[in-house]
Motif scaffolding. Structure first.
Motif, PDB file in Angstrom:
ATOM      1  N   LEU A  90       0.797  -1.228   0.000  1.00  0.00           N
ATOM      2  CA  LEU A  90       0.000   0.000   0.000  1.00  0.00           C
ATOM      3  C   LEU A  90       0.831   1.280   0.000  1.00  0.00           C
ATOM      4  CD1 LEU A  90      -2.951  -1.113   2.277  1.00  0.00           C
ATOM      5  CD2 LEU A  90      -2.971  -0.697  -0.180  1.00  0.00           C
ATOM      6  N   LYS A  91       2.052   1.202   0.517  1.00  0.00           N
ATOM      7  CA  LYS A  91       2.839   2.432   0.535  1.00  0.00           C
ATOM      8  C   LYS A  91       3.133   2.954  -0.863  1.00  0.00           C
ATOM      9  CE  LYS A  91       7.191  -0.018   1.556  1.00  0.00           C
ATOM     10  NZ  LYS A  91       6.489  -1.192   2.141  1.00  0.00           N
ATOM     11  N   TYR A  92       3.071   2.071  -1.869  1.00  0.00           N
ATOM     12  CA  TYR A  92       3.359   2.531  -3.228  1.00  0.00           C
ATOM     13  C   TYR A  92       2.282   3.468  -3.764  1.00  0.00           C
ATOM     14  CZ  TYR A  92       7.277  -0.565  -3.079  1.00  0.00           C
ATOM     15  OH  TYR A  92       8.452  -1.145  -2.707  1.00  0.00           O
ATOM     16  N   ILE A  93       1.102   3.446  -3.144  1.00  0.00           N
ATOM     17  CA  ILE A  93       0.102   4.475  -3.497  1.00  0.00           C
ATOM     18  C   ILE A  93       0.721   5.850  -3.274  1.00  0.00           C
ATOM     19  CG2 ILE A  93      -2.096   5.505  -2.802  1.00  0.00           C
ATOM     20  CD1 ILE A  93      -3.036   2.705  -2.027  1.00  0.00           C
ATOM     21  N   GLY A  94       1.552   5.916  -2.247  1.00  0.00           N
ATOM     22  CA  GLY A  94       2.183   7.192  -1.904  1.00  0.00           C
ATOM     23  C   GLY A  94       3.170   7.695  -2.932  1.00  0.00           C
ATOM     24  N   VAL A  95       3.556   6.849  -3.878  1.00  0.00           N
ATOM     25  CA  VAL A  95       4.455   7.312  -4.942  1.00  0.00           C
ATOM     26  C   VAL A  95       3.822   8.510  -5.654  1.00  0.00           C
ATOM     27  CG1 VAL A  95       5.454   6.697  -7.187  1.00  0.00           C
ATOM     28  CG2 VAL A  95       5.616   5.115  -5.262  1.00  0.00           C
ATOM     29  N   PHE A  96       2.486   8.472  -5.803  1.00  0.00           N
ATOM     30  CA  PHE A  96       1.781   9.608  -6.414  1.00  0.00           C
ATOM     31  C   PHE A  96       2.091  10.917  -5.694  1.00  0.00           C
ATOM     32  CE2 PHE A  96      -1.088   6.351  -8.169  1.00  0.00           C
ATOM     33  CZ  PHE A  96      -1.229   6.840  -9.459  1.00  0.00           C
ATOM     34  N   GLY A  97       2.219  10.827  -4.378  1.00  0.00           N
ATOM     35  CA  GLY A  97       2.394  12.030  -3.576  1.00  0.00           C
ATOM     36  C   GLY A  97       3.754  12.688  -3.730  1.00  0.00           C
ATOM     37  N   ILE A  98       4.684  12.001  -4.375  1.00  0.00           N
ATOM     38  CA  ILE A  98       5.962  12.649  -4.712  1.00  0.00           C
ATOM     39  C   ILE A  98       5.974  12.959  -6.204  1.00  0.00           C
ATOM     40  CG2 ILE A  98       8.472  12.421  -4.701  1.00  0.00           C
ATOM     41  CD1 ILE A  98       8.225  10.464  -2.409  1.00  0.00           C
ATOM     42  N   PHE A  99       5.564  11.965  -6.980  1.00  0.00           N
ATOM     43  CA  PHE A  99       5.540  12.085  -8.436  1.00  0.00           C
ATOM     44  C   PHE A  99       4.771  13.329  -8.911  1.00  0.00           C
ATOM     45  CE2 PHE A  99       2.568  11.395 -11.951  1.00  0.00           C
ATOM     46  CZ  PHE A  99       3.440  11.322 -13.026  1.00  0.00           C
ATOM     47  N   THR A 100       3.508  13.444  -8.430  1.00  0.00           N
ATOM     48  CA  THR A 100       2.654  14.521  -8.927  1.00  0.00           C
ATOM     49  C   THR A 100       3.290  15.886  -8.694  1.00  0.00           C
ATOM     50  OG1 THR A 100       0.791  13.140  -8.343  1.00  0.00           O
ATOM     51  CG2 THR A 100       0.305  15.411  -8.876  1.00  0.00           C
ATOM     52  N   ASN A 101       3.897  16.044  -7.529  1.00  0.00           N
ATOM     53  CA  ASN A 101       4.493  17.344  -7.211  1.00  0.00           C
ATOM     54  C   ASN A 101       5.620  17.712  -8.155  1.00  0.00           C
ATOM     55  OD1 ASN A 101       3.277  18.268  -4.609  1.00  0.00           O
ATOM     56  ND2 ASN A 101       3.719  16.119  -4.224  1.00  0.00           N
ATOM     57  N   ILE A 102       6.448  16.744  -8.463  1.00  0.00           N
ATOM     58  CA  ILE A 102       7.590  17.042  -9.328  1.00  0.00           C
ATOM     59  C   ILE A 102       7.087  17.343 -10.739  1.00  0.00           C
ATOM     60  CG2 ILE A 102       9.723  16.106 -10.281  1.00  0.00           C
ATOM     61  CD1 ILE A 102       9.985  14.449  -7.716  1.00  0.00           C
ATOM     62  N   ALA A 103       6.136  16.522 -11.203  1.00  0.00           N
ATOM     63  CA  ALA A 103       5.631  16.716 -12.565  1.00  0.00           C
ATOM     64  C   ALA A 103       4.844  18.020 -12.682  1.00  0.00           C
ATOM     65  CB  ALA A 103       4.765  15.523 -12.964  1.00  0.00           C
ATOM     66  N   VAL A 104       4.037  18.338 -11.681  1.00  0.00           N
ATOM     67  CA  VAL A 104       3.272  19.585 -11.757  1.00  0.00           C
ATOM     68  C   VAL A 104       4.222  20.778 -11.635  1.00  0.00           C
ATOM     69  CG1 VAL A 104       1.519  21.032 -10.645  1.00  0.00           C
ATOM     70  CG2 VAL A 104       1.092  18.600 -10.959  1.00  0.00           C
ATOM     71  N   ALA A 105       5.193  20.682 -10.733  1.00  0.00           N
ATOM     72  CA  ALA A 105       6.122  21.806 -10.560  1.00  0.00           C
ATOM     73  C   ALA A 105       6.800  22.146 -11.877  1.00  0.00           C
ATOM     74  CB  ALA A 105       7.163  21.474  -9.490  1.00  0.00           C
ATOM     75  N   ALA A 351       5.802  24.493  -2.105  1.00  0.00           N
ATOM     76  CA  ALA A 351       5.167  23.343  -1.460  1.00  0.00           C
ATOM     77  C   ALA A 351       5.462  22.064  -2.232  1.00  0.00           C
ATOM     78  CB  ALA A 351       3.659  23.571  -1.358  1.00  0.00           C
ATOM     79  N   MET A 352       5.512  22.172  -3.552  1.00  0.00           N
ATOM     80  CA  MET A 352       5.712  20.981  -4.373  1.00  0.00           C
ATOM     81  C   MET A 352       7.115  20.395  -4.210  1.00  0.00           C
ATOM     82  SD  MET A 352       3.827  22.272  -7.804  1.00  0.00           S
ATOM     83  CE  MET A 352       2.375  23.309  -7.658  1.00  0.00           C
ATOM     84  N   GLY A 353       8.042  21.205  -3.717  1.00  0.00           N
ATOM     85  CA  GLY A 353       9.389  20.690  -3.518  1.00  0.00           C
ATOM     86  C   GLY A 353       9.538  19.881  -2.238  1.00  0.00           C
TER      87      GLY A 353
END
Ligand code: PHE
Ligand code: NA
Length: 556
Positions: A90-105, A351-353
């Motif tokens: 389940l922790k891999y769901i959290g990959v979104f929480g780093i990925f999205t920030n870098i891609a959106v930034a 915040a995204m960083g």
């Protein structure tokens, strides 16, 4: 390695930083456009309902998850989620929480860099005496790196790099740096916003300009604020409203978890979450709707606004409209407007960083400097294609996958995880512990049932969006065995570039066909970068897991 090294200096600082995180370009550029494109007053009811049944619940979920993970020394979603539920997966769901920030930034910082450049050009007087067409032309040439005529062909790249350096530098100062920027930036933003809003309101009904004598600022406001009840049944409007709520509140991203992880476990989160959320909504529905739309409607008329709504309005029109107020006021208004956008942008991009930095620090002991500079480097690599191939659609492709789809997917998964796997009883205890307000009990029910169901509907709805949004017709047709016709805008068809392929099939001009084929190539390149980033972060989470297991710190 999980010692608590960083934390918020004060409650005011925390709330301003959280509000700064939420208040962003979305409030001033995205909201008015979404509202106009979805029928103005038709948008507002679904929007407010989405705020209450998805926005607020997600704020509670993310603030409490973050503070909970922070207790165990975790500051980014993979291991925040890991501290909430057992199991390896389940922790891999959290990959979104780093990925999205870098891609959106990567693309968000590009718009942020435009605001810097526009402040500079306002002060330099570049827009003085320009016609509407010339101001619009300036923007087009500015973003067309290959053929730019704005003087310096690579000006856009230079401002982009400066913007990244600034973000990186502030991030290298840690949470304290962000807090300082928010404490200066947020009040200035409100001040600038109020100045412009007052001006927008006083443009009046008399036809502010000789350009379009019938133009009327109040038409814009009435259009936005006269509710239309029929819209309640239009799923398309609901999708747009929900998307705007996610984006504007910064939920489904991982930034809130990260900020909240630096809160002391005894401190309140309920009141803080509500305060920051309402501050964002104030800025969005009040300031966000009192500037661009009324001012543009005041000079160019509501019809023009309806036809030209797009986030380019802020850059392609405003510098021209400000000139109608005379040279001195034009400079003041321009600095207020682009300065406001700049502060809105930077307090969000900072915040995204933080999730990336928090993750690398927790798992690999990276210093703030190392974390910040590596973030800057990743943004540069991912962002340059959006800058250079802006016209080819790379920017929009990032926005679609990272800024729209990922948010919904992550919000849906984390809500199910919170309410059903972590468990709503524990969840409710987390939300209410240390709370300085009494959270209405109805929210326990909403978070457990309504929010996940709404999120699932929205996710499935965007996956299988029917042709031309004809929901009821397609349900009937499906029931009678004649199938479901997907829209080109559905996620499933977007994956296959269905829209562009249709255009190719219809085109006869070989040059156009080639352009469209090139476009597919650029978009695939963008996707490859995003997939690469996602895989890279998943790998890091796995390596961190191995490391934790070796050190006897893994939960399983
Ligand atoms: N909420 C910000 C806005 O309205 C965007 C944002 C999304 C910021 C996610 C941080 C994280 O512009
Ligand atoms: Na916002």
């Amino acid at each position: 390695m999980s010692v608590k090294v960083d934390s918020w200096g004060s409650r005011v600082g925390l709330i301003l930083a959280m509000a700064g995180n939420a208040v962003g370009l979305g409030n001033f550029l995205r909201f008015p456009v979404q509202a106009v494109q979805n029928g103005g007053g038709a948008f507002i009811i679904p929007y407010l309902i989405c705020f209450l049944v998805m926005g607020i619940p997600l704020l509670f979920i993310e603030w409490s998850s973050g503070r909970f993970g922070g207790k165990f020394g975790n500051h980014s979603t993979p291991y925040i989620l890991d501290s909430m539920v057992k199991g390896r997966i389940l922790k891999y769901i959290g990959v979104f929480g780093i990925f999205t920030n870098i891609a959106v930034a990567a693309y968000y910082c590009y718009i942020e860099s435009w605001t810097m450049s526009y402040v500079y050009h306002t002060i330099r007087g570049t827009f003085d005496g320009m016609s509407q067409a010339e101001v619009a032309g300036f923007f087009n040439s500015y973003t067309d790196i290959a053929h730019s005529t704005t003087g310096l062909p690579y000006e856009a790249v230079i401002f982009y790099v400066i913007c990244l350096l600034l973000n990186t530098y502030i991030l290298s100062k840690g949470i304290g740096g962000i807090e300082k920027v928010a404490k200066v930036g947020m009040p200035l933003l409100i001040l600038f916003g109020v100045v412009l809003a007052v001006r927008g309101l006083t443009l009046g009904t008399s036809g502010a300009s000789d350009i379009f004598p019938d133009a009327n600022a109040w038409d814009g406001l009435n259009f936005l604020w006269t509710p239309q009840y029929e819209s309640i049944l239009d799923l398309k409007v609901w999708m747009a409203a929900a998307g705007q709520i996610f984006f504007t509140l910064s939920v489904g991203m991982g930034t809130i978890h990260c900020y909240a992880a630096y809160i002391d476990s005894k401190d309140d989160i309920a009141l803080n979450a509500v305060s920051a959320g309402f501050m964002n909504e104030f800025v969005e529905v009040v300031l966000g709707s009192l500037i661009v739309i009324p001012i543009a409607a005041g000079y160019l008329g509501l019809d023009w606004v309806l036809q030209n709504a797009g986030f380019g309005m802020a850059f392609q029109t405003m510098p021209y409209l400000f000139q109608q107020w005379g040279p001195a006021l034009a400079v003041i208004a321009g600095v207020c407007w682009f300065g406001l956008l700049f502060f809105a942008g930077i307090t969000s991009s900072l915040a995204m960083g933080t999730p990336w930095m928090g993750f690398m620090r927790d798992e690999f002991g990276w210093s703030k400097n190392k974390g910040a500079w590596s973030f800057g480097a990743m943004i540069l690599i991912l962002g340059l294609p959006t800058v250079i191939f802006y016209k080819e659609g790379v920017f929009d492709e990032y926005d679609y996958w990272a800024g729209t789809v990922s948010l919904v997917v992550f919000a849906m998964l984390e809500t199910i995880l919170f309410s059903w796997i972590f468990g709503m009883d524990k969840g409710w205890r987390e939300i209410t512990s240390g709370a300085d307000i009494k959270v209405p009990n109805i929210y326990k029910f909403i978070i457990k049932y309504i929010t996940p169901v709404m999120l699932i509907i929205i996710f499935l709805g965007s996956l299988f969006k029917p042709l031309d949004n004809k929901w009821s017709e397609n349900v009937v047709s499906l029931a009678s065995g004649s199938g479901w016709t997907l829209d080109n805008g559905s996620i499933i068809k977007t994956v296959m570039h269905a829209g562009i392929r249709d255009q190719i099939a219809l085109a006869t001009d070989p040059v156009l066909i080639e352009q469209l084929q090139d476009k597919i190539m650029y978009l695939n390149f963008a996707r490859l970068l995003l997939i690469g980033l996602f895989v890279f972060i998943s790998l890091l989470v796995y390596i961190a897991f191995l490391k934790r297991r070796r050190e006897g710190r893994a939960t399983l």
